[in-house]
Design an enzyme around this catalytic site. Structure first.
Site, short mmCIF file in Angstrom:
data_model
loop_
_atom_site.label_atom_id
_atom_site.label_comp_id
_atom_site.label_asym_id
_atom_site.label_seq_id
_atom_site.Cartn_x
_atom_site.Cartn_y
_atom_site.Cartn_z
CD GLU A 275 -2.84 -1.35 0.45
OE1 GLU A 275 -3.04 -0.18 0.12
OE2 GLU A 275 -3.39 -2.64 0.59
CD GLU B 216 2.93 10.23 -1.16
OE1 GLU B 216 4.09 9.58 -0.93
OE2 GLU B 216 1.70 9.75 -0.79
P1 NAD Z 1 8.59 4.93 4.57
O1 NAD Z 1 8.50 3.95 3.03
O2 NAD Z 1 9.83 5.74 4.56
O3 NAD Z 1 8.52 3.83 5.75
C1 NAD Z 1 7.44 2.88 6.06
C2 NAD Z 1 7.86 1.73 6.87
O4 NAD Z 1 8.87 1.01 5.88
C3 NAD Z 1 8.62 2.16 8.02
O5 NAD Z 1 8.41 1.46 9.08
C4 NAD Z 1 10.06 2.18 7.71
O6 NAD Z 1 10.90 1.91 8.79
C5 NAD Z 1 9.97 0.84 6.73
N1 NAD Z 1 11.36 0.68 5.90
C6 NAD Z 1 11.87 1.73 5.52
N2 NAD Z 1 13.03 1.45 4.70
C7 NAD Z 1 12.97 0.06 4.75
C8 NAD Z 1 13.95 -1.11 3.97
N3 NAD Z 1 14.84 -0.71 3.34
N4 NAD Z 1 13.25 -2.33 4.44
C9 NAD Z 1 12.33 -2.54 5.12
N5 NAD Z 1 11.25 -1.51 5.79
C10 NAD Z 1 11.84 -0.33 5.57
O7 NAD Z 1 7.22 5.59 4.50
P2 NAD Z 1 6.54 6.61 5.64
O8 NAD Z 1 7.44 7.80 5.32
O9 NAD Z 1 6.77 5.91 6.85
O10 NAD Z 1 5.08 6.97 5.30
C11 NAD Z 1 4.74 7.74 4.19
C12 NAD Z 1 4.30 6.84 2.86
O11 NAD Z 1 3.41 5.99 3.08
C13 NAD Z 1 3.77 7.81 1.98
O12 NAD Z 1 4.29 7.56 0.53
C14 NAD Z 1 2.27 7.54 2.03
O13 NAD Z 1 1.59 7.85 0.87
C15 NAD Z 1 2.36 5.76 2.25
N6 NAD Z 1 1.33 5.67 2.93
C16 NAD Z 1 0.36 4.82 2.09
C17 NAD Z 1 -0.71 4.19 2.53
C18 NAD Z 1 -1.74 3.48 1.82
O14 NAD Z 1 -2.58 2.82 2.20
N7 NAD Z 1 -1.40 3.31 0.45
C19 NAD Z 1 -1.25 4.52 3.80
C20 NAD Z 1 -0.42 5.25 4.54
C21 NAD Z 1 0.52 5.89 4.18
#
Ligand code: NAD
Length: 498
Positions: A269, A401
């Site tokens: 997601e 975004e």
């Molecule tokens: P992010 O991708 O930076 O982090 C999300 C999660 O992934 C965190 O727990 C992070 O620690 C982990 N992560 C980061 N690098 C990783 C790796 N190399 N391996 C494994 N895990 C890793 O995102 P964010 O900044 O926490 O959230 C914002 C993003 O989430 C935005 O792009 C937003 O659109 C998206 N989002 C999507 C939905 C949906 O339902 N489509 C809902 C909420 C947020």
């Protein structure tokens, strides 16, 4: 405990809560330090205060948790428990979440800066998901295939095994519930990796799961960073499924990790740049303008389905934008603990600077800044609701975004042009459309490349409808019985007879 009614009441509760925080990892029914002994700070972005130092898990902790999760799964206490009994345990968890709803909401507000009323709304969503998924499990049937008399063939649904849920910070507990609800209901062992920016509510949830009676090793929580513990879970040879909500960039990495390891299922997601289409024939422009402003400024714009691209038919654009500006004026950020605040603080310094950088680019690339565009004086990370008009799809703010309170307004002259602009994006998470013409509504709805379409509303939905995207917004579906299906595997059984 009665719910605080005002800022002072929430501040008192926050002070009390800060003395009771659980900051260790939850592995095999015990709260433990990370193997390395390392910790990281979690900071309240509204004040800059360090709330706590939290266990920083890495590969060693991931390996330990995966082994316990597998053992629990094979042991069968949860995975083979009668669905009706699993349901009872999950309903107990939902009841406990309900009892501790104010506290859970407060933890999210302190950790990532969202307004307390918004966090309370998230709790209703989170509890609703656990209840809905619990209620689904004893109503799902397998199949008997239409064979000849010489055979009996069954299609059984079985849990996948070990599911790692990796979640973001913008709706910490609600995103968690969307993942763990169906995964646990289906009988899997679940390892939750909360965002390093908002780990506190997940650890409180672990305490409640223990109290609810989830068997040992079935639900574990590993706080820590993505590139350490997150990556280790994603590369594990013994995790069957990654359920991820977060950015598109990290989602792409997870697919690679799955390919480099054991071909685990990967449900994503991811991000969005959602178009909100306003046709001149829509009813009540004042009301629509207010919804259009809420669609972007809710949760400080840190929403995957934020209506960040507002596409307005040119014949009403000027008047409509004036109404949006008026609505934006009434949505200024304030103390997240104040029940009157509509917008709160930006999650951290990095995200804050990123948003301000996008605003600078918007100005440099020639968009017309109509309101906002600046931060509030500190302490705390607050940015005013910002509206740019005259945006084109060549501009950075029109494509990327931003994940902040920045609205880009585009104009269009025809339905075809509106649809082409809406679809001209790498993303396809959500889209809105406002019109009174049912023929147009159906035509445009079918043509929009989007996982969900909101007609004459923004962000409508409940537990009964799936949530997810197309294109680079991901491939998974949260909520509804469709998400429960994602966490189970089909097993075909062919029995020869006679
Ligand atoms: P992010 O991708 O930076 O982090 C999300 C999660 O992934 C965190 O727990 C992070 O620690 C982990 N992560 C980061 N690098 C990783 C790796 N190399 N391996 C494994 N895990 C890793 O995102 P964010 O900044 O926490 O959230 C914002 C993003 O989430 C935005 O792009 C937003 O659109 C998206 N989002 C999507 C939905 C949906 O339902 N489509 C809902 C909420 C947020």
């Amino acid at each position: 405990m009665t719910r605080p009614q005002d800022l002072a009441g929430w501040r008192d509760l926050a002070e009390q809560l800060k003395t009771e925080l659980e900051c260790r990892a939850f592995i095999n029914d015990e709260f433990v330090d990370a193997e390395s002994g390392e910790t990281f700070e979690t900071i309240n972005p509204a004040t800059g205060e360090v709330l706590a130092r939290v266990a920083s898990c890495d590969a060693a902790d991931a390996d330990k948790a995966v082994a316990h999760a597998r053992e629990a799964f094979r042991g069968g206490e949860w995975s083979r428990m009668a669905p009706g009994k699993r349901k009872q345990v999950m309903l107990r968890l939902a009841d406990l979440m309900e009892q501790h709803r104010d506290e859970l909401a407060l933890l999210d507000t302190l950790d990532m800066g969202k307004p307390i009323m918004s966090s309370l709304g998230d709790m209703a969503g989170a509890i609703g998901t656990i209840r809905y998924q619990a209620e689904c499990i004893d109503k799902m049937y397998g199949e008997v295939a239409p064979t000849g008399e010489d055979a009996l063939a069954m299609v059984l649904r079985e849990p996948l095994g070990v599911v790692a849920s990796i979640v973001p910070w913008n709706f910490p507990l609600m995103m968690t519930a969307w993942k763990i609800g169906p995964a646990l209901a289906a009988g899997n062992s679940v390892i939750l990796k909360p965002s390093e920016k908002s780990p506190l509510s997940a650890l409180r949830l672990a305490q409640l799961a223990l109290e609810a009676g989830l068997p040992k090793g079935v639900f574990q929580v590993l706080p820590g960073f993505g590139h350490t513990v997150g990556k280790a879970l994603a590369l594990s040879m013994d995790v069957n499924c990654l359920a991820f909500t977060g950015s598109t960039g990290v989602g792409k990495m997870l697919m690679q990790y799955a390919g480099q390891s054991n071909l685990k299922r990967v449900y994503l997601e991811c991000g969005g740049k959602s178009p909100n289409l306003v046709f001149a024939d829509c009813r009540d422009l004042d009301r629509v303008a207010r919804h259009a402003a809420e669609a972007i400024f809710h949760n400080q714009g840190e929403v995957c389905i934020a209506g960040s691209r507002l596409l307005v038919e040119n014949s009403v654009r000027e008047a409509f934008v004036d109404k949006v500006l008026k609505a934006a004026e009434s949505m200024q950020p304030g103390d997240p603990l104040d029940p009157q605040s509509f917008m709160g603080a930006i999650v951290d310094q990095t995200q804050y600077e990123r948003i301000l950088d996008f605003i600078r680019q918007g100005v440099e690339e020639g968009a017309r800044l109509r309101t906002g565009g600046e931060a509030l004086e500190g302490p705390g990370l607050f940015i005013r609701p910002t509206v740019f008009d005259g945006v084109t799809d060549q501009m950075t703010i029109g494509r990327e975004e931003i994940f902040g309170p920045v609205l880009s307004v585009f104009g269009f002259d025809s339905e075809d042009e509106a649809v082409a602009m809406a679809n001209d994006s790498d993303y396809g998470l959500a889209a809105g459309l406002w019109s009174q013409d049912i023929d147009r509504i159906m035509r445009v709805t079918r043509r929009l490349e989007s996982g969900q379409v909101f007609v004459n509303n923004w962000a409508g939905g409940d537990q009964t409808v799936p949530f997810g995207g197309v294109k680079q917004s991901g491939n998974g579906r949260d909520k509804s019985h469709h998400s429960l299906e994602e966490y189970s595997e089909l097993k075909s059984v062919w029995m020869a007879l006679g």
